[in-house]
Motif scaffolding. Structure first.
Motif, PDB file in Angstrom:
ATOM      1  N   ASP A  40       0.826  -1.214   0.000  1.00 56.38           N
ATOM      2  CA  ASP A  40       0.000   0.000   0.000  1.00 56.38           C
ATOM      3  C   ASP A  40       0.855   1.256   0.000  1.00 56.38           C
ATOM      4  O   ASP A  40       0.597   2.203  -0.756  1.00 56.38           O
ATOM      5  CB  ASP A  40      -0.927   0.022   1.215  1.00 56.38           C
ATOM      6  N   THR A  41       1.879   1.283   0.844  1.00 60.59           N
ATOM      7  CA  THR A  41       2.745   2.453   0.940  1.00 60.59           C
ATOM      8  C   THR A  41       3.516   2.676  -0.356  1.00 60.59           C
ATOM      9  O   THR A  41       3.603   3.809  -0.844  1.00 60.59           O
ATOM     10  CB  THR A  41       3.717   2.302   2.126  1.00 60.59           C
ATOM     11  N   ALA A  42       4.061   1.606  -0.917  1.00 63.62           N
ATOM     12  CA  ALA A  42       4.801   1.733  -2.178  1.00 63.62           C
ATOM     13  C   ALA A  42       3.890   2.237  -3.293  1.00 63.62           C
ATOM     14  O   ALA A  42       4.290   3.102  -4.082  1.00 63.62           O
ATOM     15  CB  ALA A  42       5.418   0.386  -2.561  1.00 63.62           C
ATOM     16  N   THR A  43       2.671   1.738  -3.340  1.00 65.01           N
ATOM     17  CA  THR A  43       1.726   2.166  -4.372  1.00 65.01           C
ATOM     18  C   THR A  43       1.365   3.637  -4.203  1.00 65.01           C
ATOM     19  O   THR A  43       1.282   4.389  -5.187  1.00 65.01           O
ATOM     20  CB  THR A  43       0.457   1.291  -4.333  1.00 65.01           C
ATOM     21  N   GLU A  44       1.173   4.049  -2.954  1.00 66.15           N
ATOM     22  CA  GLU A  44       0.872   5.464  -2.685  1.00 66.15           C
ATOM     23  C   GLU A  44       2.030   6.359  -3.126  1.00 66.15           C
ATOM     24  O   GLU A  44       1.826   7.402  -3.752  1.00 66.15           O
ATOM     25  CB  GLU A  44       0.590   5.645  -1.203  1.00 66.15           C
ATOM     26  N   LEU A  45       3.253   5.956  -2.793  1.00 67.19           N
ATOM     27  CA  LEU A  45       4.424   6.732  -3.201  1.00 67.19           C
ATOM     28  C   LEU A  45       4.566   6.762  -4.719  1.00 67.19           C
ATOM     29  O   LEU A  45       4.870   7.799  -5.313  1.00 67.19           O
ATOM     30  CB  LEU A  45       5.690   6.149  -2.566  1.00 67.19           C
ATOM     31  N   TRP A  46       4.346   5.629  -5.354  1.00 64.45           N
ATOM     32  CA  TRP A  46       4.437   5.523  -6.805  1.00 64.45           C
ATOM     33  C   TRP A  46       3.436   6.466  -7.471  1.00 64.45           C
ATOM     34  O   TRP A  46       3.776   7.202  -8.395  1.00 64.45           O
ATOM     35  CB  TRP A  46       4.196   4.070  -7.206  1.00 64.45           C
ATOM     36  N   ALA A  47       2.199   6.451  -6.972  1.00 61.83           N
ATOM     37  CA  ALA A  47       1.160   7.324  -7.531  1.00 61.83           C
ATOM     38  C   ALA A  47       1.518   8.794  -7.294  1.00 61.83           C
ATOM     39  O   ALA A  47       1.282   9.646  -8.166  1.00 61.83           O
ATOM     40  CB  ALA A  47      -0.191   7.001  -6.915  1.00 61.83           C
ATOM     41  N   GLY A  48       2.095   9.081  -6.137  1.00 58.18           N
ATOM     42  CA  GLY A  48       2.500  10.451  -5.832  1.00 58.18           C
ATOM     43  C   GLY A  48       3.596  10.975  -6.743  1.00 58.18           C
ATOM     44  O   GLY A  48       3.751  12.181  -6.905  1.00 58.18           O
TER      45      GLY A  48
END
Length: 70
Positions: A40-48
């Protein structure tokens, strides 16, 4: 949550037990929850970053952060 529930028995079956180690259920649930939190955190950072950074690298960084502070 359903995926987590389905993965816990698989992880639990691979864990050993021993003195000073948490119960296999506790370990399995913690491991699976940590993996999903890192995803979840990696996906959030990636989207950011508008997908301009490598998602797998971000995931590895998240896991490394947990390992270093565990």
């Amino acid at each position: 949550m359903r995926w987590q529930a389905e993965l816990v028995p698989v992880v639990r079956a691979r864990l050993g037990s021993g003195p000073g180690r948490p119960a296999p259920d506790t370990q399995a649930k913690a491991i699976v929850a940590t993996v999903f939190a890192c995803i979840d955190t990696a996906t959030e950072l990636w989207a950011g970053h508008d997908g301009r950074v490598d998602l797998a690298d971000l995931y590895d960084q998240c896991l490394a952060a947990v390992r270093h502070h565990g």
